[in-house]
Motif scaffolding. Structure first.
Motif, short mmCIF file in Angstrom:
data_model
loop_
_atom_site.label_atom_id
_atom_site.label_comp_id
_atom_site.label_asym_id
_atom_site.label_seq_id
_atom_site.Cartn_x
_atom_site.Cartn_y
_atom_site.Cartn_z
N GLN A 38 9.97 14.27 6.64
CA GLN A 38 8.79 14.24 7.49
C GLN A 38 8.24 12.83 7.59
O GLN A 38 8.49 11.97 6.74
CB GLN A 38 7.71 15.20 6.97
CG GLN A 38 6.89 14.67 5.77
CD GLN A 38 7.49 15.09 4.45
OE1 GLN A 38 8.70 15.23 4.34
NE2 GLN A 38 6.62 15.28 3.45
N GLU A 39 7.45 12.59 8.63
CA GLU A 39 6.82 11.29 8.82
C GLU A 39 5.55 11.20 7.97
O GLU A 39 5.02 12.19 7.48
CB GLU A 39 6.50 11.07 10.30
CG GLU A 39 7.72 11.01 11.20
CD GLU A 39 7.35 10.79 12.65
OE1 GLU A 39 6.13 10.80 12.95
OE2 GLU A 39 8.27 10.60 13.48
N GLY A 40 5.05 9.96 7.83
CA GLY A 40 3.78 9.75 7.13
C GLY A 40 3.89 9.63 5.63
O GLY A 40 2.87 9.70 4.93
N VAL A 41 5.11 9.47 5.11
CA VAL A 41 5.28 9.24 3.67
C VAL A 41 5.98 7.90 3.49
O VAL A 41 6.75 7.47 4.35
CB VAL A 41 6.09 10.38 3.00
CG1 VAL A 41 5.31 11.68 3.03
CG2 VAL A 41 7.44 10.54 3.67
N PRO A 42 5.71 7.21 2.37
CA PRO A 42 6.30 5.87 2.15
C PRO A 42 7.74 5.93 1.63
O PRO A 42 8.12 5.21 0.71
CB PRO A 42 5.36 5.24 1.13
CG PRO A 42 4.85 6.39 0.35
CD PRO A 42 4.73 7.54 1.31
N LYS A 44 12.06 6.92 2.95
CA LYS A 44 12.98 7.16 4.07
C LYS A 44 14.36 7.54 3.53
O LYS A 44 14.69 7.27 2.37
CB LYS A 44 13.08 5.94 4.96
CG LYS A 44 13.79 4.75 4.34
CD LYS A 44 13.89 3.59 5.33
CE LYS A 44 14.60 2.39 4.69
NZ LYS A 44 14.73 1.26 5.64
N ARG A 66 -3.06 7.55 -3.92
CA ARG A 66 -2.40 8.85 -3.88
C ARG A 66 -1.45 8.95 -5.06
O ARG A 66 -0.59 8.10 -5.24
CB ARG A 66 -1.65 9.05 -2.56
CG ARG A 66 -1.10 10.46 -2.37
CD ARG A 66 -0.62 10.65 -0.95
NE ARG A 66 0.01 11.96 -0.76
CZ ARG A 66 0.45 12.42 0.40
NH1 ARG A 66 0.34 11.65 1.50
NH2 ARG A 66 1.02 13.60 0.51
N TYR A 69 3.36 12.98 -4.05
CA TYR A 69 3.89 13.23 -2.71
C TYR A 69 4.84 14.42 -2.77
O TYR A 69 5.67 14.52 -3.68
CB TYR A 69 4.67 12.02 -2.18
CG TYR A 69 3.82 10.81 -1.87
CD1 TYR A 69 3.27 10.63 -0.60
CD2 TYR A 69 3.57 9.86 -2.85
CE1 TYR A 69 2.48 9.52 -0.32
CE2 TYR A 69 2.79 8.75 -2.58
CZ TYR A 69 2.25 8.59 -1.31
OH TYR A 69 1.47 7.49 -1.04
#
Length: 341
Positions: A38-42, A44, A66, A69
């Motif tokens: 998913q997008e929006g996490v640090p 890849k 934060r 995750y």
């Protein structure tokens, strides 16, 4: 594939967190798969070889922003219709000592009245550290002062485990009106981080000093000296001046002057604030040549403190004329006459 779910905050970009293998039991295009998160996490996914992917860090990790995750990994094949599968992994961000303690104020100023009890709390400073465990545990100390190093420990101390500054002795406004400390908050990380703040202590005045009469001074035998007044002195003539000082400050040192006793009431007046002794009227035929005046000096404290000054005044036009009156001078027969409550 096995992976560590504990990731240090501040880790470099591109560090591999997990190696992922995807398998599809179909054949042909039906077993050709792609993976994504998913997008929006640090993080890849990077393709490495057939059916292998790497999960790597792709952004800054800050545990204070934060601490955890949940990353969902989805794989889809190229069959028709395409089939997909998703799984989630939880990544915990481990703390590192990347935050120094921060004081809640840029500087501190406290007021402490003199004559405070030794051991009393004089000030409270506060610092916080958003790190965890020892990295966020703060201890306090005094690292500098404008007091002499030997005197510092006898004036104040700070508890290492709390943020309270204690007085080690009773302060005296007349000896020390203000002093400044530099306090340090240090965490228990490795390496430790710290921050400093200034604390200015202002010692307030209490009315603990009575006025002290400088003039008229007493003679060598502790007797009052005399002042000579011309017989022809007119009303308002400046005879002498009572001079007094008070070691206190402000209203506690604001002096006023009052006539307590006079041989001839109404013959002299005393300036309320100046202490100037003047003739209130001309010398009369029935007035004695030798006069005694008892003046009280009071400060403005609550309750007020006072001192007295005895003035011996002789009406004469020359010293030779005044000497006989002085030689006849005797003490009052009533020893309680000068007692003032």
């Amino acid at each position: 594939m096995p992976f560590s779910s504990q990731i240090l905050e501040g880790s470099d970009l591109g560090i591999v967190i997990a190696l992922i293998k995807v398998r599809d039991q179909d054949s042909g295009q039906n077993d050709m798969v792609t993976c994504y998160i998913q997008e929006g996490v640090p993080f890849k996914l990077e393709f490495t070889s057939k059916n292998y992917y790497k999960l790597v860090i792709d952004g800054a990790l800050d545990r204070e922003q934060r601490a955890e995750y949940n990353v969902t990994i989805t794989t889809t094949d190229k069959g028709k219709p395409p089939l997909s599968y998703s799984t989630s992994i939880t990544l915990h961000i481990r703390d590192v000592n990347d935050n120094a303690p921060v004081f809640h104020q840029a500087s501190y100023v406290v007021h402490v009245a003199e004559n405070n009890p030794p051991g009393a709390s004089t000030a409270q400073v506060s610092a916080s550290d958003p790190d965890l465990g020892p990295n966020g545990h703060v201890s306090y100390s005094i690292v500098a002062s404008d007091l002499e190093p030997r005197a510092l420990s006898s004036y104040v101390s700070v508890s290492a485990q709390s943020d309270v500054v204690f007085a080690q002795r009773a302060f005296d406004h007349e000896q020390l009106r203000a002093f400044e400390l530099t306090l340090q908050a240090r965490d228990h990380g490795s390496p430790a981080l710290s921050a400093n703040v200034s604390l200015r202590v202002l010692v307030g005045d209490r009315n603990d000093n009575a006025p002290r009469v400088l003039y008229p001074a007493l003679g060598p035998d502790s007797s009052a000296l005399f002042d000579m007044v011309p017989r022809a002195a007119q009303p308002g003539y400046l005879v002498t001046k009572v001079v007094a000082v008070d070691a206190d400050s402000g209203h506690n040192a604001w002096l006023s002057y009052h006539v307590l006793q006079a041989s001839e009431p109404g013959l002299f007046s005393v300036g309320l604030r100046t202490g100037e002794v003047r003739t209130a009227r001309a010398l009369g035929d029935r007035d004695a040549a030798r006069q005694r005046l008892l003046v009280a000096v009071r400060d403005g404290g609550q309750p007020p403190l006072s001192a007295t000054a005895t003035l011996l005044l002789v009406f004469a036009d020359s010293l030779q004329e005044a000497l006989p009156d002085l030689s006849d001078h005797c003490e009052p027969t009533d020893p309680q006459a000068e007692l003032q409550f």
